[in-house]
Design a protein around this motif. Structure first.
Motif, PDB file in Angstrom:
ATOM      1  N   ARG A 191       1.272  -1.041  -0.050  1.00 52.79           N
ATOM      2  CA  ARG A 191       0.052  -0.095   0.184  1.00 52.79           C
ATOM      3  C   ARG A 191       0.932   1.337  -0.084  1.00 52.79           C
ATOM      4  O   ARG A 191       0.651   2.180  -0.369  1.00 52.79           O
ATOM      5  N   ALA A 192       2.033   1.555   0.982  1.00 52.45           N
ATOM      6  CA  ALA A 192       3.238   1.728   0.825  1.00 52.45           C
ATOM      7  C   ALA A 192       3.532   2.624  -0.554  1.00 52.45           C
ATOM      8  O   ALA A 192       4.030   3.688  -1.309  1.00 52.45           O
ATOM      9  N   TYR A 193       4.038   1.246  -1.290  1.00 51.64           N
ATOM     10  CA  TYR A 193       4.196   1.602  -2.569  1.00 51.64           C
ATOM     11  C   TYR A 193       3.881   1.765  -3.569  1.00 51.64           C
ATOM     12  O   TYR A 193       4.022   3.345  -4.132  1.00 51.64           O
ATOM     13  N   ASN A 194       1.838   1.613  -3.581  1.00 49.09           N
ATOM     14  CA  ASN A 194       1.004   2.347  -3.966  1.00 49.09           C
ATOM     15  C   ASN A 194       1.661   3.602  -4.326  1.00 49.09           C
ATOM     16  O   ASN A 194       0.807   4.742  -5.233  1.00 49.09           O
ATOM     17  N   GLU A 195       1.111   4.026  -2.696  1.00 55.30           N
ATOM     18  CA  GLU A 195       0.749   5.466  -2.529  1.00 55.30           C
ATOM     19  C   GLU A 195       2.604   6.873  -2.548  1.00 55.30           C
ATOM     20  O   GLU A 195       1.905   7.908  -4.151  1.00 55.30           O
ATOM     21  N   GLU A 196       3.237   6.387  -3.417  1.00 58.45           N
ATOM     22  CA  GLU A 196       4.309   7.248  -3.248  1.00 58.45           C
ATOM     23  C   GLU A 196       4.538   6.996  -5.218  1.00 58.45           C
ATOM     24  O   GLU A 196       4.204   7.390  -5.909  1.00 58.45           O
ATOM     25  N   ILE A 197       3.460   5.140  -5.547  1.00 57.62           N
ATOM     26  CA  ILE A 197       3.704   5.468  -7.252  1.00 57.62           C
ATOM     27  C   ILE A 197       2.435   6.608  -7.742  1.00 57.62           C
ATOM     28  O   ILE A 197       3.077   7.116  -8.448  1.00 57.62           O
ATOM     29  N   HIS A 198       1.998   6.980  -6.865  1.00 56.72           N
ATOM     30  CA  HIS A 198       0.391   7.633  -7.144  1.00 56.72           C
ATOM     31  C   HIS A 198       1.465   9.467  -7.030  1.00 56.72           C
ATOM     32  O   HIS A 198       0.877  10.308  -8.344  1.00 56.72           O
ATOM     33  N   LYS A 199       1.877   9.399  -6.299  1.00 54.07           N
ATOM     34  CA  LYS A 199       2.493  10.424  -6.497  1.00 54.07           C
ATOM     35  C   LYS A 199       3.234  11.221  -6.991  1.00 54.07           C
ATOM     36  O   LYS A 199       3.159  12.153  -7.611  1.00 54.07           O
ATOM     37  N   MET A 200       3.900  10.196  -7.962  1.00 53.64           N
ATOM     38  CA  MET A 200       4.989  10.667  -8.535  1.00 53.64           C
ATOM     39  C   MET A 200       4.147  10.946  -9.683  1.00 53.64           C
ATOM     40  O   MET A 200       5.478  11.478 -10.301  1.00 53.64           O
TER      41      MET A 200
END
Length: 528
Positions: A191-200
């Motif tokens: 979940r943390a990884y998906n949130e980081e990808i969305h921010k990028m």
């Protein structure tokens, strides 16, 4: 098997059970008595299943006597009694032998007892040396003792198995709890990884929009300047009619304005093309990011599926192992449950095999790509060896080869220049020959981060002598060459070429080498 009934259970028999053969036919030949071999006698007595037949010899040759060995169990004892009963029924038993002695041809036989062991001669000597005296009761008691000991051992093993089953149940519960915690942590990381990808992705979109807005602003400024120039041209046209003397100046001004207008139009076209390229680049970046994101998500899904499958297999194995070791008799419901778990476990294994097959397919493609890169690297090394001149940042280094120049500098710290060059040449020749010897392996194995790694053994006598005679710098050059040849060519033990980044002192990447070749090509092209 129980022993056959005997007249007196207190008779002392020779154990292991043996039979006595006497009056075995012999003949005088070449100065000594000879008779039938043990194998021939064993074939004649094969109906009594003897293990082997041993003829007895002395300095005169065959004594006419033999010992028949039957074994240690009750089957062997029954065979021995059958052997004795056969000879007694034929009139060739022990009592018959004592009555007739040598006056009657043919072999006599009986089961060996205590009087036979105590009888002087080769028969008594062999029985005394190779057997013990035991009654039927002694043998039965000894077997009962062994049986009781075996029962006690089996009971102990059953208790150990029961404790092992309990330990397996505890370990299974601990493993299940630990795996559940790991899966929860993995979900949090995902979940943390998906949130980081969305921010990028949001940052990339904002950056692209900012570039487009700046290009639009520049285009507006160019259009404004073009409108001003058109207005200026109209004003100049109106002034032409006012003054003939000013006409030439106006014409000249118009030409200048025309040139400027032309340049501005060209700049506008260039700007439009740049805008189009920027849009294409932004779109390409978006596509590449989307493809990369899809691959990452797919790999995450495959990893999640594999981990989930492994967890399910572990859980099924644990359940199946516990059910197999459950104490008590298995009822039909337990057997049915075990069969269901076994079938489900086999399905999971098949699914795991399919995933492994996909993994191996991807691995083959990766190896093929790696082989192509290695082939390109090898061709690049061959090419650079023929065209490289001078000392560049990127070049070819022969791994495992001693540097004669560095050796001469190191020796020059203690010797004169001429002596240092001669000593360096001698050392270089000697140690390059030693390095190539496969039987000399001055390395020790240590564990670094859970992996085996070979380091120079400081206890090696040759290297210690080198360090004491020529110093630390020469020692370091030789050990460096040893480590290189052990890394790059441990079996051939000769120097091999490698792409090298001399500026950073490491192996050069294929990208660095290609950039270096392109740079050399462009420099050579400009010189021509």
């Amino acid at each position: 098997m129980e022993p056959q009934a005997v007249q007196n259970r207190d008779d002392l028999f020779v154990w292991p059970w043996m039979g006595v053969l006497v009056n075995v036919p012999t003949e005088w030949k070449n100065g000594r008595h000879v008779g039938e071999s043990g194998n021939r006698l064993k074939e004649k007595l094969s109906c009594f299943c003897p293990q082997k037949v041993i003829p007895l010899w002395n300095y005169r040759g065959h004594t006419g006597n033999a010992i028949v060995e039957f074994g240690k169990d009750w089957t062997a004892f029954n065979n021995a009694l059958a052997f004795e009963n056969h000879f007694e029924s034929e009139g060739y038993g022990k009592l018959d032998w004592k009555a007739y002695k040598h006056r009657r041809p043919g072999m006599f036989g009986w089961v060996a007892r205590s009087d036979d062991q105590k009888y002087p001669g080769p028969i008594g000597d062999y029985l005394h040396k190779n057997g013990d005296l035991k009654t039927i009761a002694d043998v039965e008691n000894e077997e009962a003792r062994k049986t009781n000991k075996l029962v006690a051992n089996l009971a102990s093993q059953i208790e150990v198995k029961r404790r092992h089953v309990e330990e397996l149940e505890c370990k299974y519960n601990e493993t299940t709890t630990s795996l559940d915690m790991i899966m929860e942590q993995k979900d949090q990381l995902l979940r943390a990884y998906n949130e980081e990808i969305h921010k990028m992705q949001q940052l990339a979109r904002r950056h692209s929009q900012r570039i487009i807005d700046e290009n639009q602003k520049l285009r507006s400024e160019l259009e404004s300047k073009m409108q001003n120039l058109d207005l200026r041209s109209k004003q100049l046209d109106e002034l032409v009619a006012r003054s003939e003397s000013d006409r030439r100046n106006l014409e000249h001004e118009k030409e200048k304005n025309g040139v400027k207008t032309k340049h501005l139009k060209m700049a506008t076209l260039v700007q439009q093309r740049a805008d189009e390229n920027v849009l294409k680049l932004v779109e390409k970046h978006k596509l590449e990011k989307q493809v990369a994101l899809d691959k990452i998500i797919k790999l995450e899904q495959q990893l999640d599926a594999k981990q989930k499958l492994e967890l399910e297999i572990k859980q099924l194995q644990g359940k199946l192992e516990v059910m197999k070791h459950m104490p008590g008799e298995e009822d039909s419901e337990s057997k049915k449950r075990i069969d269901e778990l076994s079938e489900e476990l086999q399905d999971k294994y098949d699914e795991m095999d399919a995933m492994e097959s996909l993994y191996h397919t991807l691995l083959i493609k990766e190896r093929k790509s790696n082989d192509e890169l290695q082939d390109a690297r090898k061709k690049l090394i061959d090419g650079l060896q023929t065209i490289t001149t001078g000392r560049a940042n990127i070049g070819i280094k022969r791994m495992g080869e001693l540097d004669l120049k560095s050796l001469a500098i190191a020796c020059g710290r203690k010797l004169s220049k001429e002596d240092a060059e001669v000593t360096a040449a001698i050392l270089c020749s000697k140690w390059e020959a030693d390095i190539k010897k496969p039987e000399w392996h001055p390395f020790r194995v240590v564990m670094v981060n859970g992996k085996k790694r070979e380091l120079i053994s400081e206890d090696d006598a040759k290297l210690q002598t080198l360090r004491e005679e020529y110093g630390e710098e020469v020692y370091s050059l030789v050990t460096k060459a040893l480590l290189e040849v052990n890394e790059y060519n441990p079996h051939g033990r000769y120097a091999v070429p490698e792409l090298w980044n001399y500026k950073e002192g490491r192996k050069a990447t294929l990208k660095e080498a290609l950039q270096h070749v392109l740079k050399q090509w462009r420099t050579h092209k400009r010189k021509r």
